[in-house]
Design a protein around this motif. Sequence first.
Motif, PDB file in Angstrom:
ATOM      1  N   GLU A  23       6.919   6.067   5.900  1.00 58.91           N
ATOM      2  CA  GLU A  23       6.952   4.602   5.908  1.00 58.91           C
ATOM      3  C   GLU A  23       5.572   4.076   5.524  1.00 58.91           C
ATOM      4  O   GLU A  23       4.579   4.784   5.660  1.00 58.91           O
ATOM      5  CB  GLU A  23       7.333   4.096   7.301  1.00 58.91           C
ATOM      6  CG  GLU A  23       8.757   4.475   7.690  1.00 58.91           C
ATOM      7  CD  GLU A  23       9.119   4.035   9.093  1.00 58.91           C
ATOM      8  OE1 GLU A  23       8.235   3.579   9.840  1.00 58.91           O
ATOM      9  OE2 GLU A  23      10.312   4.152   9.427  1.00 58.91           O
ATOM     10  N   GLU A  24       5.535   2.830   5.097  1.00 54.75           N
ATOM     11  CA  GLU A  24       4.244   2.222   4.790  1.00 54.75           C
ATOM     12  C   GLU A  24       3.471   1.986   6.081  1.00 54.75           C
ATOM     13  O   GLU A  24       4.040   1.565   7.079  1.00 54.75           O
ATOM     14  CB  GLU A  24       4.421   0.878   4.055  1.00 54.75           C
ATOM     15  CG  GLU A  24       4.909   1.034   2.629  1.00 54.75           C
ATOM     16  CD  GLU A  24       4.680  -0.217   1.772  1.00 54.75           C
ATOM     17  OE1 GLU A  24       3.993  -1.161   2.218  1.00 54.75           O
ATOM     18  OE2 GLU A  24       5.186  -0.224   0.637  1.00 54.75           O
ATOM     19  N   GLY A  25       2.186   2.243   6.026  1.00 53.45           N
ATOM     20  CA  GLY A  25       1.301   1.910   7.131  1.00 53.45           C
ATOM     21  C   GLY A  25       0.442   0.736   6.700  1.00 53.45           C
ATOM     22  O   GLY A  25       0.136   0.591   5.513  1.00 53.45           O
ATOM     23  N   PRO A 100      -0.491  -2.563  -6.919  1.00 52.73           N
ATOM     24  CA  PRO A 100       0.260  -3.535  -6.132  1.00 52.73           C
ATOM     25  C   PRO A 100       1.644  -3.804  -6.733  1.00 52.73           C
ATOM     26  O   PRO A 100       1.809  -3.814  -7.951  1.00 52.73           O
ATOM     27  CB  PRO A 100      -0.605  -4.799  -6.189  1.00 52.73           C
ATOM     28  CG  PRO A 100      -1.732  -4.532  -7.102  1.00 52.73           C
ATOM     29  CD  PRO A 100      -1.705  -3.113  -7.528  1.00 52.73           C
ATOM     30  N   SER A 101       2.604  -4.028  -5.879  1.00 52.90           N
ATOM     31  CA  SER A 101       3.970  -4.344  -6.309  1.00 52.90           C
ATOM     32  C   SER A 101       4.075  -5.862  -6.507  1.00 52.90           C
ATOM     33  O   SER A 101       3.230  -6.616  -6.020  1.00 52.90           O
ATOM     34  CB  SER A 101       4.954  -3.889  -5.239  1.00 52.90           C
ATOM     35  OG  SER A 101       4.753  -4.645  -4.057  1.00 52.90           O
ATOM     36  N   PRO A 102       5.125  -6.315  -7.195  1.00 54.46           N
ATOM     37  CA  PRO A 102       5.339  -7.769  -7.315  1.00 54.46           C
ATOM     38  C   PRO A 102       5.430  -8.431  -5.940  1.00 54.46           C
ATOM     39  O   PRO A 102       4.956  -9.554  -5.743  1.00 54.46           O
ATOM     40  CB  PRO A 102       6.671  -7.867  -8.073  1.00 54.46           C
ATOM     41  CG  PRO A 102       6.788  -6.575  -8.817  1.00 54.46           C
ATOM     42  CD  PRO A 102       6.114  -5.542  -7.963  1.00 54.46           C
ATOM     43  N   PHE A 103       5.994  -7.721  -4.989  1.00 53.92           N
ATOM     44  CA  PHE A 103       6.096  -8.230  -3.616  1.00 53.92           C
ATOM     45  C   PHE A 103       4.699  -8.404  -3.013  1.00 53.92           C
ATOM     46  O   PHE A 103       4.426  -9.394  -2.330  1.00 53.92           O
ATOM     47  CB  PHE A 103       6.935  -7.242  -2.796  1.00 53.92           C
ATOM     48  CG  PHE A 103       7.194  -7.671  -1.383  1.00 53.92           C
ATOM     49  CD1 PHE A 103       8.075  -8.718  -1.104  1.00 53.92           C
ATOM     50  CD2 PHE A 103       6.580  -7.025  -0.322  1.00 53.92           C
ATOM     51  CE1 PHE A 103       8.324  -9.102   0.204  1.00 53.92           C
ATOM     52  CE2 PHE A 103       6.825  -7.408   0.996  1.00 53.92           C
ATOM     53  CZ  PHE A 103       7.697  -8.448   1.255  1.00 53.92           C
ATOM     54  N   ASP A 104       3.815  -7.434  -3.276  1.00 57.78           N
ATOM     55  CA  ASP A 104       2.430  -7.552  -2.784  1.00 57.78           C
ATOM     56  C   ASP A 104       1.768  -8.804  -3.353  1.00 57.78           C
ATOM     57  O   ASP A 104       1.034  -9.511  -2.650  1.00 57.78           O
ATOM     58  CB  ASP A 104       1.601  -6.325  -3.190  1.00 57.78           C
ATOM     59  CG  ASP A 104       2.011  -5.071  -2.433  1.00 57.78           C
ATOM     60  OD1 ASP A 104       2.530  -5.189  -1.310  1.00 57.78           O
ATOM     61  OD2 ASP A 104       1.804  -3.966  -2.978  1.00 57.78           O
ATOM     62  N   LEU A 105       2.028  -9.079  -4.626  1.00 60.67           N
ATOM     63  CA  LEU A 105       1.400 -10.240  -5.278  1.00 60.67           C
ATOM     64  C   LEU A 105       1.917 -11.547  -4.672  1.00 60.67           C
ATOM     65  O   LEU A 105       1.131 -12.455  -4.390  1.00 60.67           O
ATOM     66  CB  LEU A 105       1.667 -10.212  -6.791  1.00 60.67           C
ATOM     67  CG  LEU A 105       1.019 -11.352  -7.585  1.00 60.67           C
ATOM     68  CD1 LEU A 105      -0.498 -11.350  -7.442  1.00 60.67           C
ATOM     69  CD2 LEU A 105       1.409 -11.272  -9.060  1.00 60.67           C
TER      70      LEU A 105
END
Length: 147
Positions: A23-25, A100-105
């Motif tokens: 999972e992402e931390g 970075p993902s589009p979601f991160d942006l």
Amino acid sequence: MTLFIPNAVMKAIQDHVRETYPEEGCGLLIGDISSGFGDPESDVRVLDARPLKNMANPQRKNDRYEMDPQAWAAVEKEFSGQPRGIVGIYHSHPDAPAWPSPFDLQRAWPAYAYLIVAMTAAGAGDLRVWRRSEDGRSFIEGRTEVL
Ligand SMILES: [Zn+2]
């Protein structure tokens, strides 16, 4: 932007995202806000990191993070009025590159440094730091200097 980060803090971040894999931390970067913080050209000096719980939907935790808002607010409160404070956010990309993902942006704040650690079953890999452009349409890559 150059992100200056002590080796011990970098190791703590890598240990944290190794534990949360697959999972992402995620967590907060604490640093010096006494001079120039918020200036799009300014460097970022990290002093410490605070791991936070990933509250994302369990089905999306492999490619999303959602930091515990109460824990975040508590850290903000802890440093209020101090020359130190939250200067950025770190998170891992399990089995994905440190881009970075589009979601991160979508969710990026200006001024913050976004440290992304690529993570695989073999361990922490590539590591990149980003800051949102002023128009919010892209990320600009910075440099990381481990002290
Ligand atoms: Zn991400």
